[in-house]
Design an enzyme around this catalytic site. Structure first.
Site, PDB file in Angstrom:
ATOM      1  N   ASP A 197      -9.010  -6.233   4.598  1.00 20.35           N
ATOM      2  CA  ASP A 197      -8.009  -7.195   4.149  1.00 20.35           C
ATOM      3  C   ASP A 197      -7.567  -8.138   5.262  1.00 20.35           C
ATOM      4  O   ASP A 197      -6.940  -9.169   5.000  1.00 20.35           O
ATOM      5  CB  ASP A 197      -6.782  -6.475   3.578  1.00 20.35           C
ATOM      6  CG  ASP A 197      -7.042  -5.889   2.206  1.00 20.35           C
ATOM      7  OD1 ASP A 197      -8.020  -6.303   1.554  1.00 20.35           O
ATOM      8  OD2 ASP A 197      -6.272  -5.005   1.778  1.00 20.35           O
ATOM      9  N   SER A 220     -14.858   2.626  -1.037  1.00 23.86           N
ATOM     10  CA  SER A 220     -13.422   2.360  -0.964  1.00 23.86           C
ATOM     11  C   SER A 220     -12.689   3.676  -0.802  1.00 23.86           C
ATOM     12  O   SER A 220     -13.009   4.656  -1.483  1.00 23.86           O
ATOM     13  CB  SER A 220     -12.925   1.645  -2.223  1.00 23.86           C
ATOM     14  OG  SER A 220     -11.510   1.542  -2.197  1.00 23.86           O
ATOM     15  N   LYS A 228       0.939 -11.836  -6.310  1.00 22.19           N
ATOM     16  CA  LYS A 228       0.263 -10.543  -6.427  1.00 22.19           C
ATOM     17  C   LYS A 228       0.736  -9.573  -5.363  1.00 22.19           C
ATOM     18  O   LYS A 228       0.850  -8.367  -5.612  1.00 22.19           O
ATOM     19  CB  LYS A 228      -1.252 -10.740  -6.332  1.00 22.19           C
ATOM     20  CG  LYS A 228      -2.069  -9.470  -6.575  1.00 22.19           C
ATOM     21  CD  LYS A 228      -3.550  -9.764  -6.548  1.00 22.19           C
ATOM     22  CE  LYS A 228      -4.344  -8.583  -7.093  1.00 22.19           C
ATOM     23  NZ  LYS A 228      -4.227  -7.382  -6.254  1.00 22.19           N
ATOM     24  N   ARG A 259      -4.682 -13.667  -0.796  1.00 26.60           N
ATOM     25  CA  ARG A 259      -4.936 -13.737   0.641  1.00 26.60           C
ATOM     26  C   ARG A 259      -5.626 -15.049   1.039  1.00 26.60           C
ATOM     27  O   ARG A 259      -5.438 -15.540   2.154  1.00 26.60           O
ATOM     28  CB  ARG A 259      -5.748 -12.529   1.095  1.00 26.60           C
ATOM     29  CG  ARG A 259      -5.013 -11.209   0.834  1.00 26.60           C
ATOM     30  CD  ARG A 259      -5.634 -10.040   1.530  1.00 26.60           C
ATOM     31  NE  ARG A 259      -5.108  -8.786   1.007  1.00 26.60           N
ATOM     32  CZ  ARG A 259      -3.955  -8.227   1.351  1.00 26.60           C
ATOM     33  NH1 ARG A 259      -3.183  -8.834   2.255  1.00 26.60           N
ATOM     34  NH2 ARG A 259      -3.546  -7.100   0.811  1.00 26.60           N
ATOM     35  N   GLN A 277      -9.882   4.170  -1.861  1.00 26.60           N
ATOM     36  CA  GLN A 277      -9.030   4.342  -3.043  1.00 26.60           C
ATOM     37  C   GLN A 277      -9.514   5.459  -3.957  1.00 26.60           C
ATOM     38  O   GLN A 277      -8.711   6.127  -4.608  1.00 26.60           O
ATOM     39  CB  GLN A 277      -8.949   3.026  -3.818  1.00 26.60           C
ATOM     40  CG  GLN A 277      -8.206   1.930  -3.065  1.00 26.60           C
ATOM     41  CD  GLN A 277      -8.323   0.573  -3.723  1.00 26.60           C
ATOM     42  OE1 GLN A 277      -9.088   0.383  -4.665  1.00 26.60           O
ATOM     43  NE2 GLN A 277      -7.569  -0.397  -3.223  1.00 26.60           N
ATOM     44  N   SER A 332       0.826  -1.213   0.000  1.00 22.65           N
ATOM     45  CA  SER A 332       0.000   0.000   0.000  1.00 22.65           C
ATOM     46  C   SER A 332       0.859   1.261   0.000  1.00 22.65           C
ATOM     47  O   SER A 332       0.585   2.211  -0.743  1.00 22.65           O
ATOM     48  CB  SER A 332      -0.920  -0.003   1.226  1.00 22.65           C
ATOM     49  OG  SER A 332      -1.836  -1.068   1.169  1.00 22.65           O
ATOM     50  N   SER A 391     -11.903   2.576   6.220  1.00 21.58           N
ATOM     51  CA  SER A 391     -10.474   2.404   5.896  1.00 21.58           C
ATOM     52  C   SER A 391      -9.748   3.741   5.920  1.00 21.58           C
ATOM     53  O   SER A 391      -8.907   4.030   5.064  1.00 21.58           O
ATOM     54  CB  SER A 391     -10.315   1.717   4.531  1.00 21.58           C
ATOM     55  OG  SER A 391     -10.912   0.452   4.521  1.00 21.58           O
TER      56      SER A 391
END
Length: 437
Positions: A319, A164, A420, A394, A166, A21, A192
């Site tokens: 996550d 999100s 990944k 994951r 993001q 990240s 988040s």
């Protein structure tokens, strides 16, 4: 590639890889800074390779100086090529790369053509599309290709905070480049939020300032990113799998972590205390949130001796659900409820479904609900199965941790998907004594 794991406990010291990240964020800041920056402690996962491809398409260039160090020269500002062609951004399977680059491409190149693999182009982009309709920016998504064309202009932007973070990060990068001041408002409580603290920290290292108060970012325009030399800290998201392994009985020591990190997934330490039934700050003990189910039912069966309930709102750190789930599944006496996890249905896999199927196939007791998981902990799992990683890094790592406490071997299909985010995961697993073929 299939990996077959023979059960057995791990032992040793492990340093998790650099934060994916933070690496995304520092790479993009460096790409927006005219001049040369040096970034060290970079792990070349598939997602980071995607971001490096995309900063090249943006006009930046880079070279690898040492195994984990790159020198990056930033892109020169401007718009589309004289013939009107837009740059092509191959985002691989990286949701961060895609969502971060869309506003940046508009600000720097007048748009772009975005492609990806796996489920990437199926993942939600609606918050951007709503803004584009409002701001008269052209977009078209067809046959797995997204085309965006237009110009970002200074002003007010509003996004929902519960989809999100993001989307916010992408605009935070782009808006300071514009010719006037902007405001970026979250219309709902931001989930988040730790990732946005990371974004602003990275931008600050490159000389760009933003303000945040009461769900609103205030972003001065006419700013310039300045080159910087930075090292990427270790990744708490990946460390969580080793903490989970430790929590279920493996003799694993996790080192190299920054306990002052702004990474939100550092909360795995607090979750671990809850799973161990330890008192929380203020002297409060578990059960925590034991009776707040939407249907009003209690988590633990009344009168069942020796069981305790743990309820965790995972909306700020989704996550962490795979490592938390395996930790809960192998904690005897614990009834774990992971709630507000609906966003996991739009990851590399539908993670609520894949966590449930993989752990249950191995012998766990997991019940999937609309946006949550209910897990009854036990001492060991039976194993003796092949589980599908669903091409989700994951999920593969979760299965590997669970396999250490199984009675019979477990085969993980499509195990190469760990590349990944954690390219040397299987090497580290084996170095710690994991028995795999």
């Amino acid at each position: 590639m299939n990996v077959t794991i023979t059960p057995g406990l791990l032992e040793g010291t492990v340093t998790p890889p650099p934060s994916k990240s933070m690496a995304h964020r520092l790479l993009l800041c460096a790409a927006l800074a005219p001049g040369e920056s040096t970034l060290s402690h970079i792990a070349f996962s598939e997602d980071i390779k995607a971001t490096l491809r995309c900063v090249e398409a943006l006009g930046a260039s880079w070279e690898q100086k040492e195994p984990e160090t790159i020198r990056l020269r930033g892109a020169v500002g401007g718009h589309t090529a004289p013939d009107g062609a837009l740059p092509h951004f191959d985002c691989g399977e990286s949701g961060s790369t895609l969502r971060f680059l869309i506003p940046i491409a508009l600000a720097l190149r007048g748009g772009g053509v975005f492609t990806g693999r796996g489920r990437l182009m199926e993942r939600p982009l609606g918050p951007y599309f709503d803004l584009f309709r409002e701001k008269n920016i052209f977009y078209e998504q067809k046959d797995g290709v997204l085309t965006v064309r237009g110009a970002l202009r200074p002003g007010k932007y509003a996004l929902p905070g519960n989809v999100s973070s993001q989307f916010f990060t992408g605009l935070l990068y782009a808006l300071p480049l514009l010719g006037g001041d902007s405001e970026l408002l979250s219309t709902t409580p931001i989930e988040s939020a730790g990732y946005l603290h990371m974004t602003r920290q990275a931008m600050g290292r490159f000389g760009v300032d933003t303000g945040w108060s009461r769900q609103t970012f205030r972003i001065p325009g006419n700013q310039t990113y300045r080159p910087a030399d930075c090292a990427v800290e270790a990744d708490w998201s990946q460390a969580a799998f080793w903490y989970a392994a430790q929590g279920i009985g493996n003799q694993v020591e996790v080192v190299g972590m920054d306990e002052n990190s702004l990474q939100g997934d550092k909360v795995i330490l607090d979750w671990g205390g809850m799973l161990r039934n330890e008192p929380l700050s203020g002297g409060v003990s578990v059960p925590v949130l034991g009776q707040d189910r939407a249907d009003g039912k209690k988590l633990s069966v009344p009168g069942r001796s020796g069981r305790y309930a743990v309820g965790i709102d995972v909306s700020h750190s989704p996550d962490l659900v795979p490592p938390a789930a395996v930790w809960g599944a192998l904690t005897p006496g614990c009834d774990l409820y992971l709630k507000n996890a609906g966003r996991l249905r739009i990851k590399e896999s539908d993670r609520l479904d894949s966590v449930t199927k993989v752990l249950n196939a191995m012998g766990a007791e997991v019940r999937e609900e609309a946006d949550s998981l209910f897990i009854r902990g036990r001492a060991a799992l039976r194993g003796g199965v092949t589980v599908d990683s669903c091409n989700d890094h994951r999920i593969a790592m979760m299965a590997a941790v669970a396999a250490t406490k199984c009675e019979r071997p477990v085969t993980v299909a499509a195990a190469e998907c760990v590349a990944k985010s954690y390219p040397n995961f299987w090497e580290e697993f084996q170095r710690l004594g994991g028995k795999l073929t």
